[in-house]
Design a protein around this motif. Sequence first.
Motif, short mmCIF file in Angstrom:
data_model
loop_
_atom_site.label_atom_id
_atom_site.label_comp_id
_atom_site.label_asym_id
_atom_site.label_seq_id
_atom_site.Cartn_x
_atom_site.Cartn_y
_atom_site.Cartn_z
N SER A 141 0.84 -1.19 0.00
CA SER A 141 0.00 0.00 0.00
C SER A 141 0.88 1.25 0.00
N ALA A 142 0.44 2.26 -0.72
CA ALA A 142 1.18 3.53 -0.74
C ALA A 142 1.28 4.12 0.66
N LYS A 143 0.31 3.83 1.51
CA LYS A 143 0.31 4.38 2.87
C LYS A 143 1.43 3.78 3.73
N GLU A 144 1.99 2.65 3.29
CA GLU A 144 3.03 1.98 4.08
C GLU A 144 4.42 2.54 3.80
N GLY A 176 13.77 7.91 -16.62
CA GLY A 176 13.27 8.98 -17.48
C GLY A 176 12.13 8.57 -18.38
N ILE A 177 11.48 7.45 -18.07
CA ILE A 177 10.38 6.96 -18.90
C ILE A 177 9.08 7.68 -18.55
N THR A 178 8.88 7.94 -17.26
CA THR A 178 7.68 8.64 -16.81
C THR A 178 8.07 9.99 -16.22
N GLN A 179 7.13 10.90 -16.23
CA GLN A 179 7.38 12.25 -15.72
C GLN A 179 6.84 12.46 -14.31
N SER A 180 5.90 11.63 -13.91
CA SER A 180 5.34 11.73 -12.57
C SER A 180 5.59 10.43 -11.81
N SER A 181 5.61 10.52 -10.51
CA SER A 181 5.90 9.37 -9.67
C SER A 181 4.73 8.40 -9.63
N VAL A 182 5.06 7.10 -9.60
CA VAL A 182 4.03 6.08 -9.42
C VAL A 182 3.27 6.33 -8.13
N LEU A 183 3.97 6.79 -7.11
CA LEU A 183 3.34 7.06 -5.82
C LEU A 183 2.33 8.19 -5.93
N ASP A 184 2.70 9.25 -6.65
CA ASP A 184 1.77 10.38 -6.83
C ASP A 184 0.53 9.94 -7.61
N ARG A 185 0.75 9.16 -8.67
CA ARG A 185 -0.38 8.69 -9.47
C ARG A 185 -1.27 7.76 -8.67
N SER A 186 -0.65 6.93 -7.85
CA SER A 186 -1.42 6.00 -7.04
C SER A 186 -2.26 6.73 -6.01
N ARG A 187 -1.66 7.74 -5.38
CA ARG A 187 -2.40 8.51 -4.38
C ARG A 187 -3.55 9.28 -5.01
N ALA A 188 -3.33 9.79 -6.23
CA ALA A 188 -4.39 10.51 -6.93
C ALA A 188 -5.55 9.58 -7.26
N MET A 189 -5.22 8.36 -7.67
CA MET A 189 -6.26 7.38 -7.99
C MET A 189 -7.00 6.94 -6.73
N GLY A 190 -6.31 7.00 -5.60
CA GLY A 190 -6.91 6.53 -4.36
C GLY A 190 -7.76 7.56 -3.64
N GLN A 191 -7.82 8.77 -4.16
CA GLN A 191 -8.63 9.80 -3.52
C GLN A 191 -10.10 9.40 -3.58
N SER A 196 -12.76 5.21 4.57
CA SER A 196 -12.19 3.88 4.73
C SER A 196 -11.71 3.28 3.42
N SER A 197 -11.72 4.06 2.34
CA SER A 197 -11.31 3.54 1.04
C SER A 197 -9.86 3.07 1.09
N PRO A 198 -9.58 1.83 0.64
CA PRO A 198 -8.21 1.31 0.73
C PRO A 198 -7.26 2.04 -0.21
N SER A 199 -6.01 2.12 0.20
CA SER A 199 -4.99 2.75 -0.63
C SER A 199 -4.62 1.81 -1.77
N PRO A 200 -4.45 2.34 -3.00
CA PRO A 200 -4.08 1.49 -4.13
C PRO A 200 -2.75 0.78 -3.87
N SER A 201 -2.61 -0.41 -4.45
CA SER A 201 -1.39 -1.20 -4.27
C SER A 201 -0.32 -0.79 -5.27
N LEU A 202 0.93 -0.90 -4.85
CA LEU A 202 2.07 -0.65 -5.72
C LEU A 202 2.80 -1.96 -5.96
N ASN A 203 3.28 -2.15 -7.19
CA ASN A 203 4.02 -3.35 -7.55
C ASN A 203 5.52 -3.10 -7.36
N VAL A 204 6.14 -3.92 -6.53
CA VAL A 204 7.55 -3.74 -6.19
C VAL A 204 8.34 -4.99 -6.56
#
Length: 276
Positions: A141-144, A176-191, A196-204
């Motif tokens: 989770s991005a929150k972790e 240099g493939i993406t211009q914005s952070s995966v974390l920022d995009r994930s948090r935006a999607m999770g708004q 109680s909405s769960p935070s989107p998962s990140l693939n590591v």
Amino acid sequence: MAMVQSGWMQQQSLPNLGSGERQQVQQGIPSAIAKLLNQGLQPMEMTVKCGRKDDRLGVVVEAVTVPDQSLLSTWMRQQFSQLHLEEICKVEVYGRQIGQTRPAWRETIDINQIRVLRFQLGSTVTALFHLECVREVLSISAKEILSIPQMPRCVLGVYYHRGRILWLVDLGLQLGITQSSVLDRSRAMGQSDVPSSPSPSLNVIVIEADQQTIGFVVSTVLDIESYSWQKFQAAATFLSSSIPLPFVQSYLQDSQIPLLSAIAIIHDRHLHLYQV
């Protein structure tokens, strides 16, 4: 003992060969291969015997206690992938205790095959990591993630995993493939209006190379695949501009999908600020 072996095998490589010795090894001469492997394994008090039948090489490894199958098999795969044996297709590795006649375990290594993890960066770029350097794949989770101030944008922060701190890096942003952070995009999607909405998962993808371990966050983890080494071409002829050439180890000729160099990525100068 296993921890000692693990630390040693991560950094141990075979000794350099003279031209005559290298020729004998590449021709698949069992005595030459056994001599080379014995030199590499001598610090761990393991001894090697080799035999050959047609295109198969048998390797018996003995020690006072049964050699660790996982560690030794991984080490053998790494070494044989660099020897470029001309007439050997498969290596049968046997581990046994000194004084025993039957092996405790057996592992078959197809030295003409490379196993890779295919993943995606951003929405369009596909890349590969050699499976030998992949320790595990996580979904977190991005929150972790604990953000650390004054770090490069690609450094997302740290994650507490298996009792240790794991640094997390946005691989797409680093390359240099993406211009914005995966974390920022994930948090935006999770708004959400729902508290109680769960935070989107990140693939590591947890990568270990040169005694360093880093978690690289990617868009999607796709699959584990096997290819013949002949399918890959040298990085110097890689024509795609999607990934900087210094980070490319080789690439699939048909699809132009790059096999990334874990060591080059981990030693990227942009990451030296936080390596400990």
